[in-house]
Design a protein around this motif. Structure first.
Motif, PDB file in Angstrom:
ATOM      1  N   THR A 113       8.172   8.800  -2.927  1.00  0.00           N
ATOM      2  CA  THR A 113       7.447   7.946  -1.991  1.00  0.00           C
ATOM      3  C   THR A 113       5.958   8.033  -2.288  1.00  0.00           C
ATOM      4  N   SER A 118       2.319   6.892  -0.332  1.00  0.00           N
ATOM      5  CA  SER A 118       1.615   6.353   0.830  1.00  0.00           C
ATOM      6  C   SER A 118       0.117   6.396   0.537  1.00  0.00           C
ATOM      7  N   THR A 156       8.471   3.137  -2.074  1.00  0.00           N
ATOM      8  CA  THR A 156       9.549   4.125  -2.180  1.00  0.00           C
ATOM      9  C   THR A 156      10.571   3.643  -3.200  1.00  0.00           C
ATOM     10  N   GLU A 207       0.830  -1.207   0.000  1.00  0.00           N
ATOM     11  CA  GLU A 207       0.000   0.000   0.000  1.00  0.00           C
ATOM     12  C   GLU A 207       0.864   1.256   0.000  1.00  0.00           C
ATOM     13  N   SER A 208       2.145   1.090   0.356  1.00  0.00           N
ATOM     14  CA  SER A 208       3.111   2.189   0.271  1.00  0.00           C
ATOM     15  C   SER A 208       4.305   1.728  -0.555  1.00  0.00           C
ATOM     16  N   LYS A 225       7.423   0.436   1.684  1.00  0.00           N
ATOM     17  CA  LYS A 225       7.001   1.394   2.702  1.00  0.00           C
ATOM     18  C   LYS A 225       7.374   2.785   2.215  1.00  0.00           C
ATOM     19  N   ALA A 226       6.754   3.798   2.793  1.00  0.00           N
ATOM     20  CA  ALA A 226       7.078   5.185   2.454  1.00  0.00           C
ATOM     21  C   ALA A 226       8.157   5.678   3.413  1.00  0.00           C
ATOM     22  N   THR A 236      10.786   8.191   5.255  1.00  0.00           N
ATOM     23  CA  THR A 236      10.771   9.596   5.658  1.00  0.00           C
ATOM     24  C   THR A 236      11.876  10.335   4.906  1.00  0.00           C
TER      25      THR A 236
END
Length: 588
Positions: free
Chosen positions: A517, A519, A432, A429-430, A577-578, A580
């Protein structure tokens, strides 16, 4: 005779009279020295850190020790895991005691041996070591018949057979897997009986290798027969068994295989595709397979060469496996000891498939991915995802840059060329992506990374379904190149266009760090770690997105002519994942 007896009797009488008349020195009492020091305890065996490799669940071990004292040892106690297993108190030499005791209940796991020595004055010394009985090795892969971990010894772990050493081979002090690796030494190698290898119509070997180009040719693995009638240093019978070796090729080292079918030999020489750069100082995965019909050599999971075999391989007279040398059966062309490192050597009694080779690379991979990392492509002379060992598919003729942001090389785009990877395991769902990119503004627009669906009903060169997945690309913007992202949520797409903030000057000829990214709520594009655009989204939908295109919009996003990118690409990372902004900067 009577005269001799008389002389003896006379001598005894004189000696008795001398003693009774105090003509010899009396015995004088001597005071003992002061007991100044505590005993010194040395555990001879097992050594601290010793690893016991056996297949039995419970085994005995002989604990050997030495205790010395300046005056006299009083008693010695031996403990295992804090339980006393024996004591010693009567010694032939009371100042130096060398003894042993058997502990017959060594189970799998870590054990602590303590030797406690006390002298007559009550001073005590305790010495301890820790050793481990390793669990019996269970083969990691089907048809695996031999395995050397090289973690400080040369034991073959399936049969638990020590491997004889010729010369003085050593250990590398580093490893791909485990704690150590084999290190070659001058005129040194290992020799293992082939009776433990289940030699049959199929054979494969797999190992990690760090090349030392001195000497500039060497044997790696050899199973061959004696060359009858030839001198010991001119052995070169190639009609049976195999020879895996390396030779200088314009400063690189070329890996070659030779296989004998009983009457003649076949060469498996991949040319430049089988070359390793000794200056890269990288661990490289090497494997080869032999079947009844073909022999293959793989470098980092890439097929370097496939050759057709007639009659397969014949093992007549092939009674030993030489490891890290051509000696003693293949030295006629000076393929002798190899001064390189080897780790994780595995032998199989089947011809591995390319997928099985890649699986071994993935399982034994030295690279430890970060949390959520699904792909890492350093482009060091290959197109492998070293997180999994999977190889990208080459479309056209992509190449390498001859330079890199990091490592030994980078991807270089070519006309009509790009890479694709299946998206299995890459999506969530995310998402990068991070990478280094050195811009070539010709053509003036191109795809960089695309994960999209087929645009049903459209021609192959008009694909432009933007409702699913993502498209990361570049376009001319007044002479600069602007990087943009497009994300589909299943029904519509969202543009992440930073305008001039997302522009890169192609005349600068510099490596630029790019990242984006995705999200469930945001899509963000970064250049050199800084946010150039952030857009609100309602998630990403990867329905139908079964391939990732690297350095082109083709085949799923070429409707606006975003085809191949002729730029350089290095250090590509993907995450499910996204990340930071700080995590992206940390990767930079």
């Amino acid at each position: 005779m009577k005269t001799k007896i008389s002389i003896i009797i006379s001598f005894c009488v004189l000696f008795f009279l001398a003693c009774t008349n105090d003509n010899i020195d009396p015995i004088t009492a001597v005071s003992p020295n002061a007991d100044e020091t505590a005993p010194v305890v040395k555990i001879i065996f097992p050594a601290d850190g010793f690893k016991l490799k056996v297949n039995e669940k419970v085994v005995p071990i002989d604990i050997k020790f030495e205790v010395t004292d300046d005056i006299e040892v009083g008693n010695i106690a031996v403990k295992v895991n804090n339980t006393q297993i024996g004591t010693f108190s009567n010694f032939k030499d009371y100042r130096k005691v060398i003894d042993e005791i058997t502990f017959d209940n060594v189970t799998t796991g870590v054990h602590v041996v303590e030797v406690v020595a006390t002298d007559l004055d009550g001073k005590t010394t305790t010495s301890s070591v820790t050793f481990e009985k390793e669990p019996p090795y269970v083969p990691l892969f089907p048809n695996e018949v031999a395995f050397w971990a090289f973690d400080g010894d040369y034991t073959e772990l399936i049969s638990v057979t020590p491997t004889p050493q010729i010369g003085t081979p050593g250990f590398a002090g580093e490893a791909v897997v485990g704690t150590n690796a084999y290190a070659g030494a001058e005129n040194s190698y290992l020799s293992f009986p082939t009776s433990n290898l289940s030699l049959g119509s199929e054979f494969s070997a797999s190992f990690w290798y760090k090349v030392n180009a001195t000497p500039d040719r060497a044997g790696l693995l050899v199973v061959g027969p004696v060359d009858e009638g030839k001198a010991d240093d001119s052995q070169n019978n190639r009609k049976n068994g195999f020879r895996l070796f390396r030779e200088n090729a314009g400063g690189k080292q070329r890996i070659k295989l030779n296989v004998g079918n009983g009457t003649r030999d076949t060469w498996v020489d991949g040319g430049a595709a089988a070359d390793i750069d000794p200056n890269s100082n990288d661990w490289v995965h090497i494997s080869f397979t032999i079947s009844a019909t073909e022999a293959n050599v793989y470098i980092n999971g890439n097929l370097a060469k496939q050759s057709t075999l007639t009659g397969g391989v014949d093992w007549t007279g092939c009674d030993i496996l030489s490891i890290m040398s051509g000696e003693p059966r293949f030295n006629g062309w000076n393929h002798k000891y190899d001064g390189s490192y080897m780790d994780d050597l595995r032998i199989f009694n089947k011809a591995l498939t390319r997928a099985e080779v890649q699986n071994i690379i993935g399982v034994t991979n030295p690279y430890k991915p970060a949390d959520g990392e699904t792909l890492y492509m350093p482009f060091n002379d290959n197109y492998s995802n070293i997180v999994t060992g999977a190889l990208a598919t080459e479309v056209g003729t992509p190449t390498f840059a001859g330079e890199a942001k990091k490592g030994s090389n980078a991807y270089a785009g070519a006309v009509g060329s790009y890479l694709t990877m299946p998206t299995d395991g890459l999506q969530g769902e995310s998402f990068t992506a991070t990478m280094w990119h050195k811009l070539n503004a010709t053509p003036d627009r191109a795809g960089v990374l695309v994960m999209g669906p087929v645009d049903d009903g459209k021609a192959a060169d008009k694909q432009n379904n933007r409702k699913f997945g993502f498209r990361f690309f570049r376009e001319n913007a007044g002479g600069n190149q602007r990087f943009k992202l497009n994300v589909g949520n299943g029904t519509a797409d969202t543009w992440v266009d930073g305008g001039t903030a997302a522009d890169v000057d192609p005349t600068a000829n510099e490596w630029v760090h790019l990242a984006f990214t995705i999200s469930p709520t945001k899509a963000i594009v970064y250049i050199n770690g800084e946010i150039v655009k952030e857009s609100d989204i309602t998630g990403v939908d990867f329905t139908g997105c079964d391939i990732l295109s690297i350095m082109s919009g083709s085949p799923r996003f070429n409707g606006w002519n975003h085809n191949e990118d002729l730029s350089f690409l290095d250090e590509l990372h993907l995450f499910n994942k996204a990340l930071t902004q700080q995590e992206i900067k940390d990767i930079m």
